[in-house]
Design a protein around this motif. Structure first.
Motif, PDB file in Angstrom:
ATOM      1  N   ASN A 171       1.036   5.445 -11.153  1.00 47.02           N
ATOM      2  CA  ASN A 171       1.318   6.112 -12.597  1.00 47.02           C
ATOM      3  C   ASN A 171       1.310   7.412 -12.873  1.00 47.02           C
ATOM      4  O   ASN A 171       0.508   8.086 -12.101  1.00 47.02           O
ATOM      5  CB  ASN A 171       0.209   5.312 -13.454  1.00 47.02           C
ATOM      6  CG  ASN A 171       0.153   3.930 -13.372  1.00 47.02           C
ATOM      7  OD1 ASN A 171       1.157   3.068 -13.596  1.00 47.02           O
ATOM      8  ND2 ASN A 171      -0.794   3.468 -12.859  1.00 47.02           N
ATOM      9  N   LEU A 182       1.230   4.223 -18.209  1.00 49.74           N
ATOM     10  CA  LEU A 182       1.657   2.841 -17.513  1.00 49.74           C
ATOM     11  C   LEU A 182       2.800   2.418 -18.099  1.00 49.74           C
ATOM     12  O   LEU A 182       2.529   1.536 -19.526  1.00 49.74           O
ATOM     13  CB  LEU A 182       0.528   1.780 -17.196  1.00 49.74           C
ATOM     14  CG  LEU A 182      -0.997   2.213 -16.457  1.00 49.74           C
ATOM     15  CD1 LEU A 182      -1.688   3.266 -17.341  1.00 49.74           C
ATOM     16  CD2 LEU A 182      -1.864   0.951 -16.205  1.00 49.74           C
ATOM     17  N   SER A 200       6.229   4.334 -14.705  1.00 47.74           N
ATOM     18  CA  SER A 200       5.277   3.938 -13.694  1.00 47.74           C
ATOM     19  C   SER A 200       6.226   3.704 -12.489  1.00 47.74           C
ATOM     20  O   SER A 200       7.569   3.421 -12.602  1.00 47.74           O
ATOM     21  CB  SER A 200       4.679   2.715 -14.034  1.00 47.74           C
ATOM     22  OG  SER A 200       3.701   3.127 -14.992  1.00 47.74           O
ATOM     23  N   ILE A 223       1.215  -5.810 -17.827  1.00 51.05           N
ATOM     24  CA  ILE A 223       0.403  -4.863 -16.928  1.00 51.05           C
ATOM     25  C   ILE A 223      -1.011  -5.058 -17.132  1.00 51.05           C
ATOM     26  O   ILE A 223      -1.650  -5.186 -17.931  1.00 51.05           O
ATOM     27  CB  ILE A 223       0.851  -3.529 -17.618  1.00 51.05           C
ATOM     28  CG1 ILE A 223       2.292  -3.119 -17.424  1.00 51.05           C
ATOM     29  CG2 ILE A 223      -0.111  -2.332 -16.912  1.00 51.05           C
ATOM     30  CD1 ILE A 223       2.936  -1.830 -17.970  1.00 51.05           C
ATOM     31  N   LEU A 231      -4.769  -3.813 -15.803  1.00 52.55           N
ATOM     32  CA  LEU A 231      -5.582  -2.643 -15.465  1.00 52.55           C
ATOM     33  C   LEU A 231      -7.061  -3.153 -15.067  1.00 52.55           C
ATOM     34  O   LEU A 231      -7.446  -3.673 -15.987  1.00 52.55           O
ATOM     35  CB  LEU A 231      -5.497  -1.481 -16.431  1.00 52.55           C
ATOM     36  CG  LEU A 231      -6.356  -0.433 -16.263  1.00 52.55           C
ATOM     37  CD1 LEU A 231      -5.920   0.646 -15.124  1.00 52.55           C
ATOM     38  CD2 LEU A 231      -6.530   0.768 -17.394  1.00 52.55           C
ATOM     39  N   THR A 243     -10.734  -2.372 -15.289  1.00 52.34           N
ATOM     40  CA  THR A 243     -11.522  -1.254 -16.086  1.00 52.34           C
ATOM     41  C   THR A 243     -12.914  -1.423 -15.177  1.00 52.34           C
ATOM     42  O   THR A 243     -13.578  -0.738 -15.746  1.00 52.34           O
ATOM     43  CB  THR A 243     -11.647  -1.500 -17.321  1.00 52.34           C
ATOM     44  OG1 THR A 243     -11.982  -2.920 -17.480  1.00 52.34           O
ATOM     45  CG2 THR A 243     -10.152  -1.509 -18.108  1.00 52.34           C
ATOM     46  N   SER A 292      -3.850  -0.655 -11.066  1.00 56.19           N
ATOM     47  CA  SER A 292      -2.910  -1.418 -11.988  1.00 56.19           C
ATOM     48  C   SER A 292      -2.116  -2.244 -11.327  1.00 56.19           C
ATOM     49  O   SER A 292      -1.547  -1.790 -10.240  1.00 56.19           O
ATOM     50  CB  SER A 292      -2.475  -0.607 -12.952  1.00 56.19           C
ATOM     51  OG  SER A 292      -1.703   0.657 -12.305  1.00 56.19           O
TER      52      SER A 292
END
Length: 390
Positions: free
Chosen positions: A6, A37, A45, A329, A331, A333, A354
């Protein structure tokens, strides 16, 4: 599933530490403000193989960002769809390059957005009610604030607030008057007479923009503090200015920003006033919908995006089904998880990693111990609820 690489944006309000730490890297030499992203033309991306994400996903209607601010962002508004399209076409017709610093409309799309706090996150969002603005302005008592209060009493409500904002931007108070307002706010804070954090907020911003007329406008805006795991919706046409903290932003795939102050970038005060929407935006927080015991869904009233946050633990060896459908998408965390497709494909993720999940992958499970945030386009049954921010 496709692992993503990204693009990073290094705007001057960013943090040297927050995003690098989130990504497992060492502090940067300069500010790191955003990670994009998605498939937006300016910073798409890429897959691990190096192809733009759009080659495998097509143009996505939403974009996810990681945003980290060490100091206030600009006072800004995002245009609604009709204004965005008209502004984009007008700048194209005028021959303004897409990457020109004075260009405001980077694409023809509107830009509602949602923020999901990763740390304590402070922002200004929407106008205070008339009565509250008067409660803020009256104790300051300088020539400028007295004049604005008188104007607002003559024409209260949204139209009156917009009129005094337009006056501040078209005939900005000079540095001496802004300094007088700042000094008076400092005195009031010292006397423990702040009104809904308006004066303390002005002092925070003044450390970075001591003579900016945007300080006066900040007094009229709601201060909102989100704790980690809380979210707020900023609709198109809602004036706002993020102050500090790290968050995930989910939005339409747009980079249209109209600025009116608190920035060294190009400002468009007339266009900003035109784009202001009537919604006063005291409805800003989003109450999530629980899906099972593992997932919370944050779904503002827009067609293009929603966010699901799922926590899993090793005690549940089977994990849980990844929420959402269509293009997604994902991600990570926190922690360490693995995405497992119905066909047995595995994608291990740690914080900051991601993945793009294709619409064909309809049954992906999340296993491990950690948390993932999933941006997706909601179906008609997905709903959220906006609640008063105070």
């Amino acid at each position: 599933m496709y692992r993503l690489r990204n693009a990073v944006r290094d705007y001057d309000w960013g943090s040297r530490t927050q995003i690098p730490t989130f990504l497992g890297a060492t502090p940067a030499d300069g500010p790191v403000a955003e990670v994009w992203l998605g498939t937006h033309e300016l910073s798409p991306s890429r897959t691990e193989a190096g192809a733009p994400l759009s080659e495998v996903a097509g143009p996505l209607p939403f974009m996810m960002k990681i945003l980290a601010a060490d100091r206030p962002l600009s006072l800004q508004v995002h245009p609604a769809a009709q204004l965005a399209r008209a502004g984009y076409e007008a700048e194209n017709a005028a021959g303004v390059p897409l990457d020109a610093p004075h260009r405001s409309y980077k694409d023809p799309r509107h830009k509602p957005e949602m923020v999901y706090a990763l740390t304590t996150f402070d922002t200004l969002v929407g106008f205070r009610p008339t009565a509250e603005i008067l409660r803020v302005l009256d104790p300051i008592g300088t020539a400028e604030t007295t004049r604005l209060a008188e104007e607002l009493r003559l024409k209260p409500g949204f139209d009156g607030i917009v009129r005094i904002v337009e006056q501040v931007l078209s005939q900005p108070p000079g540095p001496a008057e802004v300094a007088a307002i700042t000094d008076r706010c400092r005195q009031l804070v010292g006397d423990h007479l702040d009104v809904k954090r308006a004066y303390a907020t002005l002092l925070e911003i003044a450390e970075h923009f001591p003579s900016d007329p945007g300080l006066v406008i900040s007094l009229m805006l709601n201060r909102l503090t989100l704790q980690p795991g809380e979210a707020a919706f900023l609709g198109a046409g809602i004036i706002h200015a993020h102050l500090r903290g790290m968050c995930i932003e989910v939005m339409t795939s747009s980079d249209n920003v109209l600025r009116a102050g608190l920035t060294a970038k190009h400002v468009e005060p007339d266009a900003l006033v035109t784009c202001l929407e009537r919604g006063m935006s005291r409805l800003a927080r989003i109450a999530p919908e629980a899906v099972g015991t593992e997932t919370e869904v944050f779904a503002p009233e827009v067609e293009e995006f929603a966010l699901a946050v799922t926590q899993v633990a090793a005690a549940d060896a089977a994990g849980t089904v990844l929420h959402g459908g269509g293009h997604r998408i994902v991600l990570c965390t926190g922690g360490a998880v693995v995405l497992v497709s119905a066909g047995g494909e595995r994608a291990p993720l740690v914080r900051g990693d991601s993945v793009y999940v294709t619409p064909e992958e309809t049954s992906v499970r999340v296993v491990g111990t950690g948390e993932v945030a999933v941006a997706f386009t909601p179906d008609h049954e997905t709903s959220g609820r906006l609640i008063d921010l105070v």
